[in-house]
Scaffold this motif. Structure first.
Motif, PDB file in Angstrom:
ATOM      1  N   LEU A   1       0.907  -1.261   0.013  1.00  0.00           N
ATOM      2  CA  LEU A   1       0.068  -0.027  -0.046  1.00  0.00           C
ATOM      3  C   LEU A   1       1.073   1.170   0.139  1.00  0.00           C
ATOM      4  O   LEU A   1       0.435   2.255   0.360  1.00  0.00           O
ATOM      5  N   MET A   2       2.067   1.100  -0.343  1.00  0.00           N
ATOM      6  CA  MET A   2       3.215   2.137  -0.563  1.00  0.00           C
ATOM      7  C   MET A   2       3.312   2.964  -1.921  1.00  0.00           C
ATOM      8  O   MET A   2       3.276   2.121  -2.590  1.00  0.00           O
ATOM      9  N   ALA A   3       3.150   4.209  -1.821  1.00  0.00           N
ATOM     10  CA  ALA A   3       3.519   4.862  -3.243  1.00  0.00           C
ATOM     11  C   ALA A   3       3.895   6.170  -2.857  1.00  0.00           C
ATOM     12  O   ALA A   3       3.783   6.655  -1.916  1.00  0.00           O
ATOM     13  N   VAL A   4       4.672   6.804  -4.015  1.00  0.00           N
ATOM     14  CA  VAL A   4       4.853   8.253  -3.889  1.00  0.00           C
ATOM     15  C   VAL A   4       4.573   9.097  -5.348  1.00  0.00           C
ATOM     16  O   VAL A   4       4.203   8.237  -6.393  1.00  0.00           O
ATOM     17  N   GLY A   5       4.396  10.282  -5.062  1.00  0.00           N
ATOM     18  CA  GLY A   5       3.891  10.962  -6.362  1.00  0.00           C
ATOM     19  C   GLY A   5       3.466  12.196  -6.178  1.00  0.00           C
ATOM     20  O   GLY A   5       3.337  12.823  -5.024  1.00  0.00           O
ATOM     21  N   TRP A   6       2.884  12.773  -7.274  1.00  0.00           N
ATOM     22  CA  TRP A   6       2.043  14.072  -7.060  1.00  0.00           C
ATOM     23  C   TRP A   6       1.298  14.368  -8.066  1.00  0.00           C
ATOM     24  O   TRP A   6       0.940  13.392  -9.018  1.00  0.00           O
ATOM     25  N   MET A   7       0.057  15.148  -7.498  1.00  0.00           N
ATOM     26  CA  MET A   7      -1.084  15.505  -8.506  1.00  0.00           C
ATOM     27  C   MET A   7      -0.838  16.925  -8.779  1.00  0.00           C
ATOM     28  O   MET A   7      -0.603  17.852  -8.068  1.00  0.00           O
ATOM     29  N   LYS A   8      -1.693  17.241 -10.207  1.00  0.00           N
ATOM     30  CA  LYS A   8      -1.491  18.478 -10.697  1.00  0.00           C
ATOM     31  C   LYS A   8      -2.840  19.308  -9.841  1.00  0.00           C
ATOM     32  O   LYS A   8      -3.720  18.824  -9.780  1.00  0.00           O
ATOM     33  N   LEU A   9      -2.347  20.555  -9.558  1.00  0.00           N
ATOM     34  CA  LEU A   9      -3.145  21.573  -8.875  1.00  0.00           C
ATOM     35  C   LEU A   9      -3.590  22.733  -9.737  1.00  0.00           C
ATOM     36  O   LEU A   9      -2.762  22.796 -10.782  1.00  0.00           O
ATOM     37  N   PRO A  10      -4.657  23.481  -9.280  1.00  0.00           N
ATOM     38  CA  PRO A  10      -4.849  24.522 -10.204  1.00  0.00           C
ATOM     39  C   PRO A  10      -3.618  25.564 -10.249  1.00  0.00           C
ATOM     40  O   PRO A  10      -2.986  25.479  -9.459  1.00  0.00           O
ATOM     41  N   TRP A  11      -3.398  26.421 -11.263  1.00  0.00           N
ATOM     42  CA  TRP A  11      -2.631  27.564 -11.395  1.00  0.00           C
ATOM     43  C   TRP A  11      -1.067  26.650 -11.510  1.00  0.00           C
ATOM     44  O   TRP A  11      -0.103  27.314 -10.930  1.00  0.00           O
ATOM     45  N   ASN A  12      -0.992  25.364 -12.037  1.00  0.00           N
ATOM     46  CA  ASN A  12       0.353  24.938 -12.308  1.00  0.00           C
ATOM     47  C   ASN A  12       1.008  24.381 -11.090  1.00  0.00           C
ATOM     48  O   ASN A  12       2.192  24.223 -11.191  1.00  0.00           O
ATOM     49  N   GLN A  13       0.317  24.194 -10.107  1.00  0.00           N
ATOM     50  CA  GLN A  13       0.878  23.691  -8.784  1.00  0.00           C
ATOM     51  C   GLN A  13       1.076  22.247  -8.707  1.00  0.00           C
ATOM     52  O   GLN A  13      -0.044  21.752  -9.284  1.00  0.00           O
ATOM     53  N   LYS A  14       1.925  21.986  -8.054  1.00  0.00           N
ATOM     54  CA  LYS A  14       1.902  20.224  -7.829  1.00  0.00           C
ATOM     55  C   LYS A  14       1.563  19.949  -6.107  1.00  0.00           C
ATOM     56  O   LYS A  14       2.240  20.723  -5.487  1.00  0.00           O
ATOM     57  N   LEU A  15       1.024  19.075  -5.846  1.00  0.00           N
ATOM     58  CA  LEU A  15       0.743  18.619  -4.485  1.00  0.00           C
ATOM     59  C   LEU A  15       1.527  17.251  -4.650  1.00  0.00           C
ATOM     60  O   LEU A  15       1.071  16.052  -4.893  1.00  0.00           O
ATOM     61  N   ALA A  16       2.574  17.091  -3.543  1.00  0.00           N
ATOM     62  CA  ALA A  16       3.271  15.866  -3.174  1.00  0.00           C
ATOM     63  C   ALA A  16       2.629  14.921  -2.439  1.00  0.00           C
ATOM     64  O   ALA A  16       2.086  15.620  -1.369  1.00  0.00           O
ATOM     65  N   ILE A  17       2.299  13.600  -2.700  1.00  0.00           N
ATOM     66  CA  ILE A  17       1.680  12.771  -1.620  1.00  0.00           C
ATOM     67  C   ILE A  17       2.475  11.435  -1.784  1.00  0.00           C
ATOM     68  O   ILE A  17       2.978  11.242  -2.664  1.00  0.00           O
ATOM     69  N   THR A  18       2.344  11.013  -0.557  1.00  0.00           N
ATOM     70  CA  THR A  18       3.271   9.817  -0.026  1.00  0.00           C
ATOM     71  C   THR A  18       2.268   8.753   0.685  1.00  0.00           C
ATOM     72  O   THR A  18       1.262   9.198   1.191  1.00  0.00           O
ATOM     73  N   GLY A  19       2.833   7.537   0.667  1.00  0.00           N
ATOM     74  CA  GLY A  19       2.202   6.771   1.556  1.00  0.00           C
ATOM     75  C   GLY A  19       0.786   5.981   0.970  1.00  0.00           C
ATOM     76  O   GLY A  19       0.615   5.843  -0.288  1.00  0.00           O
ATOM     77  N   GLY A  20      -0.110   5.559   1.856  1.00  0.00           N
ATOM     78  CA  GLY A  20      -1.313   4.870   1.444  1.00  0.00           C
ATOM     79  C   GLY A  20      -2.071   5.778   0.683  1.00  0.00           C
ATOM     80  O   GLY A  20      -2.638   5.409  -0.438  1.00  0.00           O
ATOM     81  N   ILE A  21      -2.029   6.937   0.953  1.00  0.00           N
ATOM     82  CA  ILE A  21      -3.111   8.287   0.167  1.00  0.00           C
ATOM     83  C   ILE A  21      -2.355   8.133  -1.326  1.00  0.00           C
ATOM     84  O   ILE A  21      -3.030   8.133  -2.611  1.00  0.00           O
TER      85      ILE A  21
END
Length: 379
Positions: A342-362
């Protein structure tokens, strides 16, 4: 309008599932398998025998697209002919080429002959069967695994293999295999920023994976690889299984006098994803050299292949109706790397070309969500 769709990967299948029966439209998909493979999940099949295919027939129901199970031998754009392995020749008015890529072994001596790949289901089966054999008391050879290439595929594969190896070690009372991740570049996962990369590297180290960055693979034999550091030092690593995930190149089966090709043999396309010089031919997925809004090549990822396929399917329907075609505007919604369980790392795109880093189960849930979106888009 006689339309051929070559290949049922992410791009080709997206084309077909966006089409509908229409007067004057005769559509045929040519694919060697009776199923679509989730290539982004082949590492799970390689480690755990996870099912990563979907039968094509139900997916094509209601699209007006017929399926011809056959292998493409060559494509001649000047003669508008597609030759199949069995010798048959198909003609077309409109052609969609989504035949994907092949492994690039970079002419490393012995590598193509001795390394497994991870491009199709049979590759995953080969790796899975080796791991199971290596954890039997009858197995006498080297049990260690060397994976070349520390991009997305290589990292996801070694973490799943390490997880599987730990489980088998406990079940069968045998010591764990050594898993080596060999990368010529200075770092793993160049697609991620430093913080996410560090998190991923820590996870690999916790699994006991031997990470060899700055090590160029020089040659391979049936039971070893030779690697060289930036300082020129060479060493030999014994291995029961060598797996190469270090590069891809477009399939070199499309010929045409006016074709333009770029890096990796990818075919240059216009803003409608048509091969330059051939307005009746769409080249999508790994084979096409599409450009983003900054004029840079679009990455060869599943999400971009799906975007290109969906647009092309809709554009074919526009052609049938005599409407103008829409231009391709790529967008990257995010990038997630599975790190086992259930482990992963990555990012998702936010408005205004921003990125949200996410780790773990989420992050794991977000990666799965991208796959659920793909499933929904082709149903």
């Amino acid at each position: 309008m006689k339309t051929l769709i070559l290949g049922a990967g992410y791009s080709g299948l997206a084309v077909a599932t966006k089409m509908k029966p229409a007067p004057g439209l005769e559509a045929l998909m040519v694919e060697q398998n009776a199923y679509h493979t989730f290539e982004t999940r082949l590492h799970e099949a390689a480690a755990h025998n996870t099912r990563v295919t979907l039968p094509l027939a139900p997916l094509l129901r209601g699209t007006g697209v017929n399926l011809e199970q056959a292998q493409v031998e060559s494509v001649n754009l000047d003669d508008r002919e597609v030759t199949l392995k069995d010798g048959r020749v198909l003609t077309y008015d409109t052609l969609v080429v989504g035949l994907g890529s092949v492994t690039n072994f970079y002419r490393i001596p012995g590598l193509a002959e001795n390394a497994a790949e991870l491009k199709q289901l049979s590759d995953a089966d080969e790796i899975y069967n080796f791991v199971n054999r290596a954890y039997t008391t009858e197995y006498q050879g080297n049990r260690d695994i060397v994976v070349g290439g520390a991009g997305l595929t290589g990292v996801e594969l070694v973490t799943e293999l390490a997880q599987r190896a730990q489980l088998l070690s406990k079940e069968r009372g045998l010591p764990p295999v050594n898993i080596y991740l060999v990368e010529a570049g200075p770092k793993i996962l160049p697609i991620l920023d430093d913080a996410l990369r560090a998190k991923a590297q820590n996870t690999l180290e916790e699994y006991g994976i031997h990470i060899l960055v700055g090590h160029r693979l020089m040659q391979a034999t049936a039971d070893s690889v030779t690697v060289q550091t930036a300082e020129g030092e060479q060493k030999v690593i014994g291995a029961g299984k060598i797996i190469w995930t270090g590069g891809i190149q477009a399939r070199d089966i499309v010929k045409g006098e006016k074709l333009e090709k770029g890096p990796g043999g990818r075919i240059a396309v216009d803003d409608k994803l048509r091969a330059k010089g051939y307005d009746d031919v769409f080249i999508i997925g790994d084979m096409g050299l599409a450009l983003n809004q900054e004029g840079k090549p679009v990455p060869t990822t599943a999400q971009h292949a799906g975007q290109q396929g969906r647009l092309t399917g809709k554009n074919i329907m526009r052609l049938v109706r005599g409407e103008e075609l829409e231009s391709y505007e790529p967008t990257t919604l995010g990038e997630f790397v599975s790190l086992g369980g259930l482990m992963a790392v990555g990012w998702m795109k936010l408005p205004w070309n921003q990125k949200l880093a996410i780790t773990g189960g989420i992050a794991h849930v977000m990666k799965r969500a991208s796959e659920w979106r793909w499933r929904a888009s082709i149903d």
